[in-house]
Design a protein around this motif. Structure first.
Motif, PDB file in Angstrom:
ATOM      1  N   GLU A   1     -39.824 -22.664 -35.936  1.00  0.00           N
ATOM      2  CA  GLU A   1     -38.574 -23.383 -36.209  1.00  0.00           C
ATOM      3  C   GLU A   1     -38.552 -24.715 -35.471  1.00  0.00           C
ATOM      4  O   GLU A   1     -38.133 -25.738 -36.022  1.00  0.00           O
ATOM      5  CB  GLU A   1     -37.390 -22.519 -35.795  1.00  0.00           C
ATOM      6  CG  GLU A   1     -36.044 -23.169 -36.093  1.00  0.00           C
ATOM      7  CD  GLU A   1     -34.883 -22.281 -35.692  1.00  0.00           C
ATOM      8  OE1 GLU A   1     -33.738 -22.737 -35.805  1.00  0.00           O
ATOM      9  OE2 GLU A   1     -35.137 -21.135 -35.255  1.00  0.00           O
TER      10      GLU A   1
ATOM     11  N   ARG B   1     -33.027 -20.338 -27.837  1.00  0.00           N
ATOM     12  CA  ARG B   1     -34.416 -20.793 -27.871  1.00  0.00           C
ATOM     13  C   ARG B   1     -34.824 -21.382 -26.521  1.00  0.00           C
ATOM     14  O   ARG B   1     -35.928 -21.158 -26.027  1.00  0.00           O
ATOM     15  CB  ARG B   1     -34.582 -21.826 -28.982  1.00  0.00           C
ATOM     16  CG  ARG B   1     -36.019 -22.193 -29.267  1.00  0.00           C
ATOM     17  CD  ARG B   1     -36.115 -23.323 -30.266  1.00  0.00           C
ATOM     18  NE  ARG B   1     -35.346 -23.032 -31.472  1.00  0.00           N
ATOM     19  CZ  ARG B   1     -34.292 -23.726 -31.853  1.00  0.00           C
ATOM     20  NH1 ARG B   1     -33.885 -24.759 -31.136  1.00  0.00           N
ATOM     21  NH2 ARG B   1     -33.642 -23.420 -32.954  1.00  0.00           N
TER      22      ARG B   1
ATOM     23  N   GLY C   1     -39.572 -18.770 -33.081  1.00  0.00           N
ATOM     24  CA  GLY C   1     -38.886 -19.911 -32.501  1.00  0.00           C
ATOM     25  C   GLY C   1     -39.752 -21.161 -32.496  1.00  0.00           C
ATOM     26  O   GLY C   1     -39.253 -22.270 -32.722  1.00  0.00           O
TER      27      GLY C   1
ATOM     28  N   HIS D   1     -23.027 -21.991 -34.253  1.00  0.00           N
ATOM     29  CA  HIS D   1     -24.204 -21.138 -34.465  1.00  0.00           C
ATOM     30  C   HIS D   1     -25.485 -21.886 -34.110  1.00  0.00           C
ATOM     31  O   HIS D   1     -26.384 -21.310 -33.469  1.00  0.00           O
ATOM     32  CB  HIS D   1     -24.237 -20.685 -35.925  1.00  0.00           C
ATOM     33  CG  HIS D   1     -25.391 -19.791 -36.250  1.00  0.00           C
ATOM     34  ND1 HIS D   1     -25.507 -18.501 -35.764  1.00  0.00           N
ATOM     35  CD2 HIS D   1     -26.500 -20.003 -37.011  1.00  0.00           C
ATOM     36  CE1 HIS D   1     -26.622 -17.963 -36.211  1.00  0.00           C
ATOM     37  NE2 HIS D   1     -27.248 -18.844 -36.969  1.00  0.00           N
ATOM     38  N   GLN D   2     -25.577 -23.153 -34.486  1.00  0.00           N
ATOM     39  CA  GLN D   2     -26.761 -23.935 -34.155  1.00  0.00           C
ATOM     40  C   GLN D   2     -26.896 -24.122 -32.644  1.00  0.00           C
ATOM     41  O   GLN D   2     -28.005 -24.065 -32.105  1.00  0.00           O
ATOM     42  CB  GLN D   2     -26.693 -25.289 -34.855  1.00  0.00           C
ATOM     43  CG  GLN D   2     -26.819 -25.207 -36.369  1.00  0.00           C
ATOM     44  CD  GLN D   2     -26.619 -26.537 -37.042  1.00  0.00           C
ATOM     45  OE1 GLN D   2     -26.221 -27.517 -36.392  1.00  0.00           O
ATOM     46  NE2 GLN D   2     -26.866 -26.606 -38.339  1.00  0.00           N
TER      47      GLN D   2
ATOM     48  N   GLN E   1     -40.405 -12.969 -31.500  1.00  0.00           N
ATOM     49  CA  GLN E   1     -39.469 -14.071 -31.692  1.00  0.00           C
ATOM     50  C   GLN E   1     -40.005 -15.385 -31.144  1.00  0.00           C
ATOM     51  O   GLN E   1     -39.514 -16.449 -31.518  1.00  0.00           O
ATOM     52  CB  GLN E   1     -38.134 -13.733 -31.005  1.00  0.00           C
ATOM     53  CG  GLN E   1     -37.412 -12.554 -31.632  1.00  0.00           C
ATOM     54  CD  GLN E   1     -37.105 -12.776 -33.089  1.00  0.00           C
ATOM     55  OE1 GLN E   1     -36.635 -13.835 -33.472  1.00  0.00           O
ATOM     56  NE2 GLN E   1     -37.389 -11.777 -33.914  1.00  0.00           N
TER      57      GLN E   1
ATOM     58  N   ARG F   1     -25.767 -22.081 -30.346  1.00  0.00           N
ATOM     59  CA  ARG F   1     -26.187 -20.802 -29.780  1.00  0.00           C
ATOM     60  C   ARG F   1     -27.679 -20.567 -29.984  1.00  0.00           C
ATOM     61  O   ARG F   1     -28.375 -20.083 -29.085  1.00  0.00           O
ATOM     62  CB  ARG F   1     -25.391 -19.672 -30.430  1.00  0.00           C
ATOM     63  CG  ARG F   1     -23.929 -19.619 -29.994  1.00  0.00           C
ATOM     64  CD  ARG F   1     -23.195 -18.490 -30.697  1.00  0.00           C
ATOM     65  NE  ARG F   1     -21.819 -18.381 -30.233  1.00  0.00           N
ATOM     66  CZ  ARG F   1     -20.942 -17.508 -30.720  1.00  0.00           C
ATOM     67  NH1 ARG F   1     -21.308 -16.672 -31.680  1.00  0.00           N
ATOM     68  NH2 ARG F   1     -19.716 -17.469 -30.248  1.00  0.00           N
ATOM     69  N   GLU F   2     -28.158 -20.907 -31.192  1.00  0.00           N
ATOM     70  CA  GLU F   2     -29.594 -20.757 -31.436  1.00  0.00           C
ATOM     71  C   GLU F   2     -30.404 -21.668 -30.522  1.00  0.00           C
ATOM     72  O   GLU F   2     -31.459 -21.270 -30.013  1.00  0.00           O
ATOM     73  CB  GLU F   2     -29.903 -21.074 -32.896  1.00  0.00           C
ATOM     74  CG  GLU F   2     -29.479 -19.997 -33.872  1.00  0.00           C
ATOM     75  CD  GLU F   2     -29.945 -20.299 -35.277  1.00  0.00           C
ATOM     76  OE1 GLU F   2     -30.354 -21.456 -35.528  1.00  0.00           O
ATOM     77  OE2 GLU F   2     -29.915 -19.379 -36.117  1.00  0.00           O
ATOM     78  N   SER F   3     -29.920 -22.878 -30.318  1.00  0.00           N
ATOM     79  CA  SER F   3     -30.630 -23.810 -29.446  1.00  0.00           C
ATOM     80  C   SER F   3     -30.674 -23.295 -28.012  1.00  0.00           C
ATOM     81  O   SER F   3     -31.710 -23.351 -27.345  1.00  0.00           O
ATOM     82  CB  SER F   3     -29.945 -25.180 -29.498  1.00  0.00           C
ATOM     83  OG  SER F   3     -30.551 -26.080 -28.601  1.00  0.00           O
TER      84      SER F   3
END
Length: 387
Positions: free
Chosen positions: A358, A192, A355, A184-185, A351, A187-189
């Motif tokens: 974050e 982003r 982003g 999941h991390q 977003q 994919r988020e990276s």
């Protein structure tokens, strides 16, 4: 291991073990007929006594069939019978062993103590003329102690195996959750990175495409310049997309990332879009790679938002700081000279700022943004600059 009795379907192994235990207990009981104990005064009805002994032996061996479901009850009944009858001793030993396997020591050890009393009672009723009573008593106690200890050992081993199996299942579940969290991390990276990289290029395409659409009276030179920027931005966006896809194919850390050295080129590209972008740098020394990459992405997202929400407005980018303190990044723009120009661009999802917040948080920094008094927008970030 369950301590509460309950029906369980016998496996092939259980059938073999149960039949073997019943047969062994029966044969052990028959050994009493080979050399029966000599009574001081032989009873006249010895045949009846042997018949009763055999009947109790058969009943005791049959009771062993239910020792898994009711180990305490079966052991208690056979323990009481062994105090009076000789042949049922083998069945009693099997029941005592099974009790130690299926119940904790706090249950099996007191029953073992009762068995010691039953053994003494049996020897008192049926003394053996070939050996002293004390020797026969100690031999009986030793056999019961050995089987009880063996049963407790088997129980502990099974509990250990069950515990290791449970830990393995728990560890496997934790490993799966960690893998899902890491996935999941990642994919988020990647999401982003795609947003930061492609959003900047596509916003430039949108600006010039909107200009061509809403200015049909544009000169031939303006159309040619806009088409050139669109072509170059599309080509660069394709290159950036290839680099982002390389994240999925290349090992971790092999993809080159932007640094503070690329900030001037970023501002220059934004300045060519048609708005005035001024860059001011007031720092000395080499900015750490992680801090420089975060600063680059902050400026990139801020310029993208300017093109979306205030196209054509004058923008100021200021970067300052010192080692051992903070790297300060500020991007401020005035109001758009053409209030209707924003309508030609699709509304953002919000977003980008999420982003950025974050990303700044991961860098242990702070982020502020909001409108200015003249109708513009200001975004400021403070990033740690370790020495």
């Amino acid at each position: 291991m369950d301590e509460t009795p309950g029906p369980r379907r016998r496996s092939v192994r259980d059938w073999i073990v149960d039949v073997a235990m019943v047969v062994l207990a029966f044969l052990f009981g028959l050994t009493a007929l080979v050399d029966p104990p000599h009574e001081p005064t032989p009873p006249p009805n010895s045949t009846v006594a042997v018949t009763v002994e055999l009947a109790v032996l058969v009943a005791g061996c049959a009771a062993l069939w239910w020792r898994r479901r009711w180990p305490l009850q079966v052991a208690g009944v056979l323990m009481a019978a062994s105090a009076v009858f000789v042949m049922v001793g083998g069945a009693m030993l099997v029941a005592l062993f099974s009790l130690a396997v299926h119940r904790p020591p706090r249950t099996s050890l007191p029953v073992f103590g009762v068995g010691v009393l039953a053994a003494w009672a049996n020897i008192s009723i049926h003394p053996d003329q070939n050996a002293p009573d004390l020797v026969m008593f100690l031999l009986s106690v030793a056999m019961m102690a050995a089987l009880t200890g063996w049963g407790i050992s088997v129980r502990h081993r099974r509990e250990l195996v069950d515990s290791l199996r449970e830990r393995a299942v728990h560890a496997e579940g934790e490993a799966r959750l960690r893998a899902e969290r890491v996935q999941h991390q990642v994919r988020e990276s990647i999401a982003r990175e795609i947003h930061d990289v492609l959003g900047h290029r596509l916003s430039m395409l949108s600006v010039h495409a909107g200009a061509l659409e809403y200015r049909p009276d544009a000169s031939e030179d303006e159309v040619r310049r806009s088409a050139q920027v669109i072509r170059e931005s599309a080509h660069q966006a394709l290159q950036d997309l290839r680099e982002v896809i390389g994240v999925l194919r290349a090992p971790v850390g092999e993809l080159p990332q932007p640094t503070m050295a690329d900030l001037r080129q970023l501002v220059a590209e934004a300045d060519h879009v048609g708005a005035s972008v001024e860059l001011s740098e007031d720092y000395e020394g080499s900015v750490p790679e992680r801090t420089g990459r975060a600063a680059y992405r902050i400026v990139q997202e801020a310029l993208t938002n300017v093109r979306k929400h205030a196209p054509g407005s004058d923008t100021r980018v200021r970067v300052s700081g010192e080692p051992g303190g903070e790297l300060r990044v500020e991007v401020a723009n005035g109001p758009s000279p053409d209030p209707g120009a924003e309508e030609s661009h699709p509304a953002g999802s919000g977003q980008g700022l999420v982003g950025l917040a974050e990303r700044v948080s991961l860098a242990s920094g702070r982020l502020e943004h909001g409108p200015t008094a003249d109708g513009g927008w200001r975004l400021r970030a403070w990033l740690p600059w370790p020495t």
